[in-house]
Design an enzyme around this catalytic site. Structure first.
Site, mmCIF file in Angstrom:
data_model
loop_
_atom_site.group_PDB
_atom_site.id
_atom_site.type_symbol
_atom_site.label_atom_id
_atom_site.label_comp_id
_atom_site.label_asym_id
_atom_site.label_seq_id
_atom_site.Cartn_x
_atom_site.Cartn_y
_atom_site.Cartn_z
ATOM 1 N N LYS A 63 1.097 -1.534 0.321
ATOM 2 C CA LYS A 63 0.162 -0.025 -0.443
ATOM 3 C C LYS A 63 0.792 1.217 -0.120
ATOM 4 O O LYS A 63 0.282 2.915 -0.517
ATOM 5 C CB LYS A 63 -1.093 0.068 1.133
ATOM 6 C CG LYS A 63 0.019 -0.348 2.533
ATOM 7 C CD LYS A 63 -1.444 0.048 3.772
ATOM 8 C CE LYS A 63 -1.676 -1.610 4.455
ATOM 9 N NZ LYS A 63 -0.948 -2.849 4.323
ATOM 10 N N HIS A 191 0.719 -3.444 14.641
ATOM 11 C CA HIS A 191 1.280 -2.648 14.385
ATOM 12 C C HIS A 191 1.725 -1.454 15.136
ATOM 13 O O HIS A 191 0.194 -0.862 15.771
ATOM 14 C CB HIS A 191 -0.029 -1.981 13.024
ATOM 15 C CG HIS A 191 1.148 -1.331 11.819
ATOM 16 N ND1 HIS A 191 1.951 -0.212 12.450
ATOM 17 C CD2 HIS A 191 1.041 -1.017 10.447
ATOM 18 C CE1 HIS A 191 2.477 0.449 11.359
ATOM 19 N NE2 HIS A 191 1.970 -0.171 10.436
ATOM 20 N N GLU A 267 6.050 -5.746 8.423
ATOM 21 C CA GLU A 267 5.609 -5.490 7.487
ATOM 22 C C GLU A 267 5.854 -4.127 6.969
ATOM 23 O O GLU A 267 4.870 -2.674 7.059
ATOM 24 C CB GLU A 267 3.865 -5.200 7.597
ATOM 25 C CG GLU A 267 3.817 -6.712 7.487
ATOM 26 C CD GLU A 267 1.712 -6.246 8.323
ATOM 27 O OE1 GLU A 267 1.610 -5.567 8.308
ATOM 28 O OE2 GLU A 267 1.402 -7.516 9.189
HETATM 29 C C1 LIG Z 1 -1.698 -3.574 8.347
HETATM 30 C C2 LIG Z 1 -0.218 -2.712 8.121
HETATM 31 N N1 LIG Z 1 0.830 -3.459 7.745
HETATM 32 C C3 LIG Z 1 1.836 -2.144 7.476
HETATM 33 C C4 LIG Z 1 1.850 -1.253 7.116
HETATM 34 C C5 LIG Z 1 3.006 -0.861 6.926
HETATM 35 O O1 LIG Z 1 3.162 -0.208 7.632
HETATM 36 P P1 LIG Z 1 4.765 1.299 8.181
HETATM 37 O O2 LIG Z 1 3.734 2.084 5.806
HETATM 38 O O3 LIG Z 1 4.258 2.263 8.685
HETATM 39 O O4 LIG Z 1 5.538 0.810 7.904
HETATM 40 C C6 LIG Z 1 0.386 -1.093 7.588
HETATM 41 C C7 LIG Z 1 0.211 0.276 7.342
HETATM 42 O O5 LIG Z 1 -0.455 1.263 7.042
HETATM 43 C C8 LIG Z 1 -0.442 -1.264 8.147
HETATM 44 O O6 LIG Z 1 -2.118 -0.871 7.777
#
Ligand SMILES: Cc1ncc(COP(=O)(O)O)c(C=O)c1O
Length: 400
Positions: A63, A191, A267
Site C-alpha cells: 500500500k 502494528h 511489514e
Molecule cells: C497492516 C499494515 N501493515 C503494514 C503497514 C505499513 O506501515 P508503515 O508504512 O508504517 O511501515 C500498514 C500501514 O498502514 C498496515 O496497515
C-alpha cells in the site's frame, strides 16, 4: 472545505548542485508534476532494514507505493509482500510474485476480497474480532490466521491501533472462538503505528506478545508460532541522519526473548520507499497577497502532497531555482480549493513561473494516495536505477 491555515515546517537545505541540475533536466524533459523513483535507494533501504533485523522475514506493505518497479526490485532481493486488497493481489499476479510470498493483512475485509486472495493462493489472513473470525471460518480448509492485537500509540503519525486490533485481554476469548470454529491461529500480529517516534511501542508490543504466546503455548497443539511485528519504521523526514540499526537495537533485544521456534515477520512500508521518491513540481503562477509572495504549483494537497493533510507530513522542500533573499512565502497547489495549501510561511527566494521545487522523501503514501480532483493529472512517474531483471519483470506488469 475548511480555510484553516496549514502551517508546515520544511527543511530546505542539503541538495547538491549536481543533484539539483539532474532533477531540473528531468523536469524539463518529462514535464511536471513528476515523481522520480530511485530503485537504488529502495535496494539500500531493504538491505539496511534486513541487516538491522536479522532473522526477521520482510513482507513489504504494498500500500505504501504499489508501483510495479518497486515490486520487481524488492522481489528480486527476496522480499515478500503484505497485501490488503484485490488490486494489490492483481499487482502480485502481474509481477509474477507467487502467493507463498504473500500475506493478506487487512483485519476487516469483504468476502469478495477474501475470495480474490484465496483464488490467488494466499493462505494467511489476519482477524481481530468475532465477526471476522466467523467470516474467515467459512474458508477454514484454505486458510489460517494471525490474531491482530492493538497497542495504541498516539505518538505515531498514524496510530493504526485506533482502528484495528483486539486488546490483549480479548485474546483468550478469540482463541477459544477460533478453536471452536476449527480455524487455525498461527500467531499474533500488531502494528505499532506508522512513523513511530521511537522503538518503545514495538518493544512493548513484542514483550506483550511473548507473554501471550507463553500463556497460550498449548493452544491448537502449539500452533502459535508466528509473530508479525508490522511496520512503523520511520522515514528520516527531518534528515537528522536516522540510524535504523540503532533504532532496531531494543527491538532485536526484545525479540531475543521469543521461544526459538517462533517465526518473526515484519511489514515495513514507509521505511522501504519514502526516501526513494522525489516529487518535482513547477511554479505555474505567482501573486503578492497580504504582503507575502504566493506561489502556485502544479502539484498539491490533492496530489502528491496529500500526506500533509492526512498524516501531518512534513516533507523537505527544496527550490531548484530562484534568486534573492529568502522571504516567508505561501506555497499552494493547483486546484481551485483554498484548502490546497502546502505551507503558509516557507522561506523561499524569489521564484518565477517555470521554476521547479523538489519535495524529498516522497515515495511513501504520496503516489498511492493522490487524487485527480479538479480534473488535474497525478504526477507522472519515472523510475531510475533498476536492475535489468527487475526492469523486464516490471515492463510485463505495465504492459498487461
Ligand atoms: C497492516 C499494515 N501493515 C503494514 C503497514 C505499513 O506501515 P508503515 O508504512 O508504517 O511501515 C500498514 C500501514 O498502514 C498496515 O496497515
Amino acid at each position: 472545505m475548511s480555510n484553516e491555515s496549514v502551517e508546515v515546517k520544511h527543511n530546505a537545505s542539503g541538495v547538491s548542485p549536481l543533484q539539483a541540475s539532474s532533477w531540473k533536466r528531468l523536469a524539463a524533459r518529462h514535464g511536471t508534476p513528476l515523481l522520480v523513483l530511485d530503485m537504488a535507494q529502495v535496494r539500500l533501504q531493504y538491505k539496511r532494514l534486513t541487516s538491522a533485523l536479522p532473522g526477521v522475514q520482510m513482507f513489504y506493505a504494498v500500500k505504501a507505493l504499489p508501483y510495479p518497479a518497486v515490486i520487481s526490485t524488492l522481489a528480486e532481493l527476496g522480499c515478500n509482500f503484505d497485501l490488503a486488497s484485490s488490486g494489490e493481489v492483481e499487482l502480485m499476479r502481474q509481477a509474477g510474485v507467487t502467493a507463498d510470498r504473500c500475506l493478506h493483512t487487512h483485519p476487516i475485509k469483504g468476502e469478495r476480497e477474501i475470495r480474490a486472495a484465496l483464488d490467488f493462493g494466499c493462505k494467511t489472513f489476519v482477524a481481530d474480532n468475532e465477526t471476522e473470525i466467523l467470516k474467515l471460518a467459512r474458508f477454514r480448509s484454505k486458510l489460517d490466521i494471525l490474531l491482530r492485537v492493538s497497542f495504541p500509540n498516539p505518538g505515531a503519525r498514524c496510530d493504526l491501533s485506533k482502528k484495528f486490533g483486539c486488546t490483549p485481554a480479548d485474546v483468550t476469548r478469540l482463541l477459544d472462538l477460533a478453536a471452536g470454529q476449527k480455524l487455525k491461529v498461527r500467531g499474533f500480529s500488531f502494528h505499532a503505528g506508522s512513523q513511530v517516534p521511537g522503538p518503545e511501542m514495538h518493544v512493548h508490543a513484542i514483550n506483550q506478545c511473548v507473554e501471550l504466546m507463553t500463556t497460550h503455548r498449548a493452544y491448537g497443539n502449539g500452533s502459535l508460532r508466528t509473530l508479525d511485528i508490522g511496520g512503523g519504521f520511520p522515514a528520516d523526514y527531518d534528515r537528522s541522519g536516522f540510524d535504523i540499526n540503532a533504532f532496531c537495537a531494543p527491538i532485536r533485544e526484545a525479540l531475543a526473548h521469543l521461544p526459538t521456534d517462533v517465526r518473526v515477520i515484519a511489514e515495513p512500508g514507509r521505511f522501504m520507499v519514502a526516501s526513494s521518491g522525489t516529487a518535482l513540481a513547477s511554479v505555474i503562477g505567482k501573486a503578492e497577497r497580504g504582503g507575502k509572495p504566493w506561489y502556485y504549483l502544479d502539484d498539491g494537497i490533492y496530489g502528491s502532497y496529500n500526506g500533509i493533510v492526512t498524516e501531518g507530513a512534513c516533507y523537505p522542500l527544496v527550490p531548484l531555482g530562484g534568486e534573492g533573499e529568502l522571504r516567508p512565502s505561501v506555497l499552494t497547489g493547483p486546484t481551485c480549493d483554498s484548502f490546497d495549501m502546502l505551507s503558509e510561511a516557507l522561506p523561499l527566494p524569489d521564484l518565477k513561473v517555470g521554476d521547479v521545487l523538489a519535495g524529498l522523501f516522497m515515495g511513501a503514501y504520496t503516489h498511492s494516495t493522490a487524487t485527480t480532483f479538479n480534473g488535474l493529472p497525478q504526477a507522472q512517474v519515472i523510475v531510475r536505477g533498476m536492475s535489468d531483471l527487475a526492469r523486464r519483470r516490471s515492463r510485463k506488469v505495465q504492459a498487461s
